[in-house]
Design a protein around this motif. Structure first.
Motif, PDB file in Angstrom:
ATOM      1  N   VAL A  41       0.832  -1.217   0.000  1.00 29.62           N
ATOM      2  CA  VAL A  41       0.000   0.000   0.000  1.00 29.62           C
ATOM      3  C   VAL A  41       0.863   1.263   0.000  1.00 29.62           C
ATOM      4  N   PHE A  42       1.843   1.313   0.918  1.00 26.79           N
ATOM      5  CA  PHE A  42       2.745   2.472   0.971  1.00 26.79           C
ATOM      6  C   PHE A  42       4.197   1.984   0.993  1.00 26.79           C
ATOM      7  N   PRO A  43       4.680   1.395  -0.134  1.00 25.28           N
ATOM      8  CA  PRO A  43       6.060   0.878  -0.128  1.00 25.28           C
ATOM      9  C   PRO A  43       7.083   1.998   0.058  1.00 25.28           C
ATOM     10  N   GLU A  44       6.630   3.251  -0.128  1.00 27.65           N
ATOM     11  CA  GLU A  44       7.537   4.396   0.029  1.00 27.65           C
ATOM     12  C   GLU A  44       7.653   4.835   1.496  1.00 27.65           C
ATOM     13  N   ALA A  45       6.958   4.151   2.417  1.00 29.55           N
ATOM     14  CA  ALA A  45       7.002   4.540   3.840  1.00 29.55           C
ATOM     15  C   ALA A  45       8.454   4.714   4.301  1.00 29.55           C
ATOM     16  N   PHE A  46       8.740   5.784   5.051  1.00 31.79           N
ATOM     17  CA  PHE A  46      10.146   6.045   5.413  1.00 31.79           C
ATOM     18  C   PHE A  46      10.584   5.200   6.601  1.00 31.79           C
ATOM     19  N   LEU A  47       9.599   4.640   7.325  1.00 32.17           N
ATOM     20  CA  LEU A  47       9.929   3.707   8.405  1.00 32.17           C
ATOM     21  C   LEU A  47       8.910   2.569   8.359  1.00 32.17           C
ATOM     22  N   LYS A  48       9.418   1.327   8.309  1.00 32.33           N
ATOM     23  CA  LYS A  48       8.543   0.154   8.280  1.00 32.33           C
ATOM     24  C   LYS A  48       8.864  -0.708   9.489  1.00 32.33           C
ATOM     25  N   ILE A  49       7.857  -1.018  10.252  1.00 32.50           N
ATOM     26  CA  ILE A  49       8.049  -1.847  11.438  1.00 32.50           C
ATOM     27  C   ILE A  49       7.287  -3.146  11.219  1.00 32.50           C
ATOM     28  N   TYR A  50       7.905  -4.276  11.546  1.00 33.29           N
ATOM     29  CA  TYR A  50       7.208  -5.559  11.475  1.00 33.29           C
ATOM     30  C   TYR A  50       7.177  -6.138  12.882  1.00 33.29           C
ATOM     31  N   LEU A  51       5.970  -6.171  13.468  1.00 35.29           N
ATOM     32  CA  LEU A  51       5.831  -6.656  14.849  1.00 35.29           C
ATOM     33  C   LEU A  51       5.564  -8.155  14.865  1.00 35.29           C
ATOM     34  N   VAL A  52       6.215  -8.847  15.785  1.00 36.62           N
ATOM     35  CA  VAL A  52       5.935 -10.271  16.003  1.00 36.62           C
ATOM     36  C   VAL A  52       5.782 -10.498  17.504  1.00 36.62           C
ATOM     37  N   ALA A  53       5.169 -11.615  17.880  1.00 31.76           N
ATOM     38  CA  ALA A  53       5.080 -12.037  19.289  1.00 31.76           C
ATOM     39  C   ALA A  53       4.702 -13.510  19.270  1.00 31.76           C
ATOM     40  N   SER A  54       4.964 -14.208  20.364  1.00 34.35           N
ATOM     41  CA  SER A  54       4.639 -15.643  20.384  1.00 34.35           C
ATOM     42  C   SER A  54       3.115 -15.816  20.291  1.00 34.35           C
ATOM     43  N   LEU A  55       2.707 -16.961  19.739  1.00 39.19           N
ATOM     44  CA  LEU A  55       1.274 -17.247  19.607  1.00 39.19           C
ATOM     45  C   LEU A  55       0.601 -17.267  20.977  1.00 39.19           C
ATOM     46  N   GLU A  56       1.284 -17.831  21.994  1.00 43.09           N
ATOM     47  CA  GLU A  56       0.708 -17.929  23.343  1.00 43.09           C
ATOM     48  C   GLU A  56       0.410 -16.535  23.895  1.00 43.09           C
ATOM     49  N   GLU A  57       1.382 -15.629  23.739  1.00 42.58           N
ATOM     50  CA  GLU A  57       1.197 -14.284  24.277  1.00 42.58           C
ATOM     51  C   GLU A  57       0.111 -13.533  23.502  1.00 42.58           C
ATOM     52  N   ARG A  58       0.062 -13.732  22.197  1.00 38.81           N
ATOM     53  CA  ARG A  58      -0.958 -13.036  21.399  1.00 38.81           C
ATOM     54  C   ARG A  58      -2.351 -13.523  21.795  1.00 38.81           C
ATOM     55  N   ALA A  59      -2.485 -14.837  22.025  1.00 39.54           N
ATOM     56  CA  ALA A  59      -3.784 -15.380  22.433  1.00 39.54           C
ATOM     57  C   ALA A  59      -4.184 -14.824  23.801  1.00 39.54           C
ATOM     58  N   ARG A  60      -3.198 -14.720  24.712  1.00 40.08           N
ATOM     59  CA  ARG A  60      -3.466 -14.190  26.051  1.00 40.08           C
ATOM     60  C   ARG A  60      -3.986 -12.742  25.957  1.00 40.08           C
ATOM     61  N   ARG A  61      -3.338 -11.942  25.097  1.00 40.93           N
ATOM     62  CA  ARG A  61      -3.763 -10.539  24.942  1.00 40.93           C
ATOM     63  C   ARG A  61      -5.183 -10.457  24.400  1.00 40.93           C
ATOM     64  N   ARG A  62      -5.462 -11.253  23.367  1.00 45.04           N
ATOM     65  CA  ARG A  62      -6.797 -11.205  22.756  1.00 45.04           C
ATOM     66  C   ARG A  62      -7.871 -11.685  23.741  1.00 45.04           C
ATOM     67  N   ALA A  63      -7.552 -12.719  24.522  1.00 44.80           N
ATOM     68  CA  ALA A  63      -8.518 -13.236  25.496  1.00 44.80           C
ATOM     69  C   ALA A  63      -8.781 -12.179  26.561  1.00 44.80           C
ATOM     70  N   ARG A  64      -7.736 -11.504  27.018  1.00 37.69           N
ATOM     71  CA  ARG A  64      -7.902 -10.460  28.040  1.00 37.69           C
ATOM     72  C   ARG A  64      -8.748  -9.302  27.522  1.00 37.69           C
ATOM     73  N   GLU A  65      -8.510  -8.928  26.251  1.00 37.89           N
ATOM     74  CA  GLU A  65      -9.307  -7.833  25.659  1.00 37.89           C
ATOM     75  C   GLU A  65     -10.782  -8.213  25.591  1.00 37.89           C
ATOM     76  N   ALA A  66     -11.028  -9.488  25.234  1.00 40.98           N
ATOM     77  CA  ALA A  66     -12.412  -9.910  25.013  1.00 40.98           C
ATOM     78  C   ALA A  66     -13.139 -10.244  26.307  1.00 40.98           C
ATOM     79  N   GLU A  67     -12.382 -10.588  27.345  1.00 40.42           N
ATOM     80  CA  GLU A  67     -13.022 -11.008  28.601  1.00 40.42           C
ATOM     81  C   GLU A  67     -12.538 -10.142  29.751  1.00 40.42           C
ATOM     82  N   PRO A  68     -12.695  -8.818  29.664  1.00 42.72           N
ATOM     83  CA  PRO A  68     -12.135  -7.991  30.735  1.00 42.72           C
ATOM     84  C   PRO A  68     -12.858  -8.267  32.053  1.00 42.72           C
ATOM     85  N   GLY A  69     -12.103  -8.747  33.002  1.00 44.77           N
ATOM     86  CA  GLY A  69     -12.667  -9.041  34.317  1.00 44.77           C
ATOM     87  C   GLY A  69     -13.695 -10.156  34.282  1.00 44.77           C
ATOM     88  N   GLY A  70     -13.821 -10.816  33.179  1.00 41.40           N
ATOM     89  CA  GLY A  70     -14.854 -11.843  33.036  1.00 41.40           C
ATOM     90  C   GLY A  70     -14.312 -13.222  33.320  1.00 41.40           C
TER      91      GLY A  70
END
Ligand code: CDP
Length: 232
Positions: free
Chosen positions: A138-167
Motif C-alpha cells: 500500500v505504501f512501499p515508500e514509507a520512510f519507516l517500516k516496522i514488522y511486529l511479532v510475538a509468540s502465539l501464546e502471548e498473542r492469544a493471552r492478549r486477545r482473550a484479556r481484551e475480550a473477557e475484561p474481568g470476566g
C-alpha cells in the motif's frame, strides 16, 4: 514532497493498533487502521449474506463496496469506523466478523477498493498506518517500516484479556481456542496469493512478546525521530 508515512505490519495480537495509535499521538500525525476497512467489508458481506465461494457473490460484494463509504474518525482520542452513516466501531470486532475477515481480505477486488480508500484517506497528511501489507504494497515508500511479532501464546493471552475484561478466567481451553483462531487467520493471511502477510525487506523487526506498550511506542517514536533528523 509526499508526506511521511510509518507502516506497522504484523500478525494479529502483536500490538499493531495500540502501537500505531500511540506513535501517531506522540508525533501528532494521523492514524489509519487498515484492518478496520477489511472488517467493515466483512461486515457488509455478512449483513447481505454474500457467498464468497460463488463468483456472483464476489461480484455482489465488489458492487456493494464500490457504492459504500468506509471512513475513520478520531473522536476524543478513540478511533471510530463508519460504514456509510453508521458507526460500526463495535460491530466490526464481533466474533463473526473476526472469523470471516481473512476470507473477505483474500479477494483481489476487495483489496483494490480498500487500497484506494486507504490512499485517499491518508492523502497528503503524515500518517501512521497499520495492517498486513502496508510496507510491502500500500505504501512501499514509507520512510519507516516496522514488522511486529510475538509468540502465539502471548498473542492469544492478549486477545482473550481484551475480550473477557474481568470476566471469565483465562483457562487453558479458552486460551487454546484463541490460539486456534489466531493461527487459522495467520495461515490465511500468509498463504493468500494477493498481498500476503510478509515483512518488507527493509522493515525493522520488533518482538513484542516481553515488551510493554509504552516501551513499544517509545522505540518506534525514537526510530522515527532519528530517521527524520538524519533526513533533515
Ligand atoms: O486487529 P487484528 O490484528 O485482529 O486484525 P486487523 O488488523 O483488524 O485485520 C483483520 C484482518 O484484515 C486480517 O486478519 C487480514 O485478513 C485483513 N487485513 C489485510 O488483509 N490487510 C491489511 N492491510 C489489514 C488487514
Amino acid at each position: 514532497m509526499k508526506a511521511p508515512i510509518i507502516a506497522i505490519d504484523g500478525p494479529a495480537g502483536t500490538g499493531k493498533s495500540s502501537t500505531a495509535q500511540g506513535v501517531a499521538s506522540a508525533l501528532q500525525w494521523s492514524y489509519v487502521d487498515s484492518g478496520a476497512f477489511y472488517r467493515a467489508a466483512a461486515l457488509l458481506a455478512l449483513r447481505h449474506q454474500v457467498d464468497l465461494e460463488q463468483t456472483t457473490g464476489r461480484v455482489e460484494l465488489r458492487e456493494r463496496l464500490e457504492n459504500a463509504c468506509i471512513d475513520q474518525r478520531m473522536v476524543g482520542g478513540k478511533l471510530q469506523t463508519w460504514l456509510d452513516d453508521t458507526d460500526v466501531t463495535g460491530a466490526i470486532r464481533s466474533e463473526a466478523v473476526t472469523r470471516a475477515v481473512s476470507r473477505v481480505a483474500e479477494d483481489p477486488s476487495v483489496r483494490s477498493i480498500v487500497n484506494q480508500d486507504l490512499r485517499r484517506r491518508v492523502g497528503e497528511e503524515p500518517a501512521v498506518v497499520d495492517g498486513r501489507d502496508i510496507g510491502t504494497v500500500v505504501f512501499p515508500e514509507a520512510f519507516l517500516k516496522i514488522y511486529l511479532v510475538a509468540s502465539l501464546e502471548e498473542r492469544a493471552r492478549r486477545r482473550a484479556r481484551e475480550a473477557e475484561p474481568g470476566g471469565r478466567e483465562l483457562d487453558g481451553a479458552l486460551l487454546a481456542s484463541y490460539e486456534q483462531g489466531l493461527a487459522e487467520r495467520d495461515r490465511r493471511d500468509r498463504e493468500r496469493a494477493e498481498a500476503p502477510l510478509v515483512a518488507a525487506p527493509d522493515a525493522v523487526h520488533l518482538d513484542t512478546t516481553n515488551l510493554d506498550l509504552e516501551t513499544q511506542i517509545a522505540r518506534v517514536v525514537r526510530m522515527a525521530r532519528d530517521r527524520m533528523n538524519q533526513a533533515s
